[in-house]
Design an enzyme around this catalytic site. Structure first.
Site, PDB file in Angstrom:
ATOM      1  N   SER A 109       0.804  -1.223   0.000  1.00 25.57           N
ATOM      2  CA  SER A 109       0.000   0.000   0.000  1.00 25.57           C
ATOM      3  C   SER A 109       0.837   1.274   0.000  1.00 25.57           C
ATOM      4  O   SER A 109       0.343   2.338  -0.362  1.00 25.57           O
ATOM      5  CB  SER A 109      -0.972   0.022   1.187  1.00 25.57           C
ATOM      6  N   LYS A 146       0.615   4.814   7.033  1.00 22.47           N
ATOM      7  CA  LYS A 146      -0.004   5.655   6.004  1.00 22.47           C
ATOM      8  C   LYS A 146       0.402   7.106   6.211  1.00 22.47           C
ATOM      9  O   LYS A 146       0.734   7.531   7.324  1.00 22.47           O
ATOM     10  CB  LYS A 146      -1.538   5.574   6.067  1.00 22.47           C
TER      11      LYS A 146
END
Length: 192
Positions: A109, A146
């Site tokens: 990701s 993230k």
């Protein structure tokens, strides 16, 4: 054991059985060359010191080791995690800035910047700024890494990989789920 590390944990790090490690400590067995090198690197001493040929260990005064975790959950502090897969050195100057741990990246990701298998050095903190890359847990699940964007009283988790969607959480979501910041990524150490 260094830093209150248990034999079982050290045996996993240097890839020997706990029985062998116990035998080395008690003088019952002699470690092979690779194990001797691994032990010396981990403890920051020379192989001569481990063999009893040097009286004073050459400890590194300019660095400190932090645990590398396979995964992290918010209810388990980094220093108590049982999923330690190794250790990384950080500078003494960095260590003076707070508590740190490292986490082994898995998944894609955050590609292309952070690859599967890379190690990320993280400073323990519960708040980050917009634009920071952070270790975050949602609903008590395993933490993810993230980029953070703050909006109003909520946040958005941004993956670098465009095949993944942005995920936003309102102020209510942050409390209800909860969404917990576990630390700020401060350094990337690629696997290459």
């Amino acid at each position: 054991m260094k830093n209150k590390l248990k034999q079982q944990e050290l045996s996993k790090i240097i890839n020997v059985s706990q029985a062998s490690l116990s035998g080395y400590e008690n003088g019952k067995y002699e470690p092979d060359n690779q194990t001797l090198l691994d032990l010396a690197a981990f403890f920051g001493v020379t192989t001569d010191y481990l063999l009893g040929n040097d009286e004073i260990p050459e400890l590194s005064k300019s660095s400190r080791k932090v645990p590398v975790l396979k995964s992290l959950r918010p209810e388990i502090p980094a220093e108590s995690s049982r999923e330690i897969v190794g250790y990384e050195e950080i500078s003494e100057e960095m260590a003076k800035q707070g508590e740190f741990f490292a986490i082994k990246m898995h998944g894609d990701s955050m590609e292309p910047r952070i690859q599967d298998g890379d190690t990320v050095i993280v400073q323990n903190r519960t708040a980050v700024e917009s634009g920071d890359v952070a270790v975050v847990s949602v609903s008590g699940d395993e933490a993810t890494i993230k980029k953070i964007a703050k909006f109003g009283s909520g946040i958005t988790l941004i993956p670098y990989n465009p095949k993944y969607d942005l995920v936003s959480y309102s102020k209510e979501d942050l409390i209800k789920l909860p969404v917990v910041i576990l630390g700020k990524a401060v350094q990337l150490r690629g696997k290459c």
